[in-house]
Design an enzyme around this catalytic site. Sequence first.
Site, PDB file in Angstrom:
ATOM      1  N   ASP A 163      47.846  48.037  20.960  1.00 52.49           N
ATOM      2  CA  ASP A 163      48.659  48.294  19.772  1.00 52.49           C
ATOM      3  C   ASP A 163      49.760  49.287  20.114  1.00 52.49           C
ATOM      4  O   ASP A 163      49.737  49.924  21.166  1.00 52.49           O
ATOM      5  CB  ASP A 163      47.766  48.812  18.625  1.00 52.49           C
ATOM      6  CG  ASP A 163      46.967  50.039  19.025  1.00 52.49           C
ATOM      7  OD1 ASP A 163      47.596  51.088  19.263  1.00 52.49           O
ATOM      8  OD2 ASP A 163      45.724  49.974  19.121  1.00 52.49           O
ATOM      9  N   GLU A 217      46.220  32.027  52.886  1.00 48.44           N
ATOM     10  CA  GLU A 217      46.264  32.634  51.542  1.00 48.44           C
ATOM     11  C   GLU A 217      46.782  34.079  51.608  1.00 48.44           C
ATOM     12  O   GLU A 217      47.501  34.526  50.714  1.00 48.44           O
ATOM     13  CB  GLU A 217      44.873  32.601  50.906  1.00 48.44           C
ATOM     14  CG  GLU A 217      44.439  31.217  50.450  1.00 48.44           C
ATOM     15  CD  GLU A 217      42.991  31.166  49.998  1.00 48.44           C
ATOM     16  OE1 GLU A 217      42.697  30.415  49.058  1.00 48.44           O
ATOM     17  OE2 GLU A 217      42.141  31.878  50.589  1.00 48.44           O
TER      18      GLU A 217
END
Length: 729
Positions: free
Chosen positions: A532, A612
């Site tokens: 928030d 990777e």
Amino acid sequence: MSIKAAGRTFFLETKHSLYQMKADSRGVLKHLWYGENTGQDMEYLLDYPDVSFSGNIYDAQDQRSYSLDTMPLEYASEGTGDYRISAVSVCHENGASALDLRYEGYRILPGKYSIPGLPAVYAGESEAETLEITLKDTASDVRVVLKYGVLPEYDVITRSAVIMNDGADTVMLNKAHSLCLDIPYGSWEWIHFHGRWARERNPQRLKLLHGIQESSSIRGTSSHHQNPAVILCKEGCSETNGTCIGAALMYSGCFQAQAEYDQLRQVRLVMGIHADLFCWELKPGDSFYTPEVILSHTENGLQALSHQFHRVLREHVCRGKYQKAERPVLINNWEATYFDFNEEKLLKIAEGAAALGVDMLVMDDGWFGKRDSDTLGLGDWSVNKEKIPGGLDGLVKKINGLGMQFGIWFEPEMVSEDSDLYRAHPDWAIRIPGRNPVRSRFQLVLDISRADVREYLFRAVSRILRLANIKYVKWDFNRSVCDWYTESLPAGRQKEMPHRFVLGLYELLDRLTGAFPDVLFEGCCGGGGRFDAGILYYCPQIWCSDDTDAFERTQIQYGTSFFYPVSAMGSHVSAVPNHQTGRVTSLRTRAVTAMCGSFGYELDLNTLTEEEKEEVKSQIRAFKEFGPLIHNGKFYRLSDPYHDNYAIWQFVSEDQKETLVQGMIFRSEPNMLRSPVVLRGLDPQKKYCLREDGRVYSGSALMAGGLLLPETSGDYVPVEFYLSVSLSH
Ligand code: GLA
């Protein structure tokens, strides 16, 4: 001048919008308008019929059409014949609850007001103005000061209220909302953001029906379940077109947002602290400050509204060094090890990550006390020497020696019953005398409404931060609050506790962020349970969700983006099969999704193949290159991942010279027609070169026809296009 008073009519102007109200001849403060800037007094629109069963205040005399129940009001109270939801409710010494608020005066002040003990939008005198309007009850000495902060360049108006008891008797405040916004005309829908743990902020758009629609939390946090931010939009409003108003409450506790569609087809939106878990004693001379609501309006659709919120949150809510500074690419050991780690394991993870270019290691839950599982140890904030024999300083020096910074996890507001802290101070945990407390994740919540508990936490966290070169804190909160009761207040004031808890959190965060200005604080609450605008005042980034699945994250981040900027969303590449969903997505897909946030990794990179690892290196290089564009550019939602077969989003630099399009195609089909994705926010006159193949497109072609999405094979196929203004064309 963005605030003008013409007699008792007030004009609050931003670049594109106008907010207007008027204290009429009886002193009733009527809301006249919030919408595009018409440059006109909009009172002519208010022409009310005599609506039976809507009573008249006494001084309306024989004017039967003058009813507080029908007209748009700026701050609705109870007991004066307005039967809609109220914004404020009191109980006087004699038990009556009527409050008849009338205009007393106003002040216009340079700059933006602040609110004692609460986060608020901040702005310099050249950027904002403040209007204060004072209302007074006709029969008591209760006053309400309505505060409006106007940030014209941002198309933002903030609201907050101060309720003051200037009388000689004690008054109980039963409700004190921050916002009351009446909208008399139009057919409105509302968008709210619901969810649950690991599935936060799903947008839901509903037509307002007669009665009350509510979005709220009574969990002690703003919650995974509803978010304290809602949008009212006119029917037909789209991403790129239409009227909408956003309201975000800067508050991290129990909240309530309600929209009432009334008998005359008017809308009232109220928003603030949840009234069910609130009551505040106002002794003579006391004042109560509500948290702030940030309001913004646009005629240009939801995307423009989001841009307005992103900008004000980034530039006038987030603070400190990391408001602007590049965020470190971090590796967090949580999903790599959970509680099962020691110094050796951490160092291996860090070494592997350092070699690939990661900036920081974050040591998550499990480093302190006897914390080997989630059943014990919370509250004992001292290093577990069995796991980290060289102590924190020793470990951090080794991590620093790898060229990496170090960050650490805390969950300060919690305590395990099996902990030294609980054994020493059982009374510090929230519980109701004579009842067993509700446990959640085996833990109890500390009563941080108490100053002594906060002092302990300030010292405990500070001590650790001073022990070693720590540059980051992840501040977690892993349960909802229950058993509201504090020993520090008498029986009649127990309902002050939920708000005092939030004030306690803010005080603690304020002290700690002030004492450690170089430390990046990341908010967290089992993922995004306290995401928030209040938390953003202290923590410029918040862990967005405990769901790290790349596909799921496209929806969670999409919902989050309606109000909150991408720079605020903590987002990591994790292992596959994903720990929350079991889904397998490619490393590239996971990285593209995590880059739409404050980027990091949450797996042991040593387990990757050499190929990777090379991919990770290039992802980190890409994030370093694109980071400023991602965090400071404009963010566009180019698709709706709940409905389309793809999630595509776009970043555009402020100067419109570069743009990055990212996302994923969810499922491949045989004989699939490649869909074009239409870009936004570019300069139609400029020519943009696609880095991939050097082809050049005009801004207008990209914004009318778009680019074809790639051919796909398999599922969750990543998409990435980078285009920049071509100098040779
Ligand atoms: C919460 C956080 C996770 C992790 C765990 C540790 O769930 O959201 O990222 O830190 O706590 O217990």
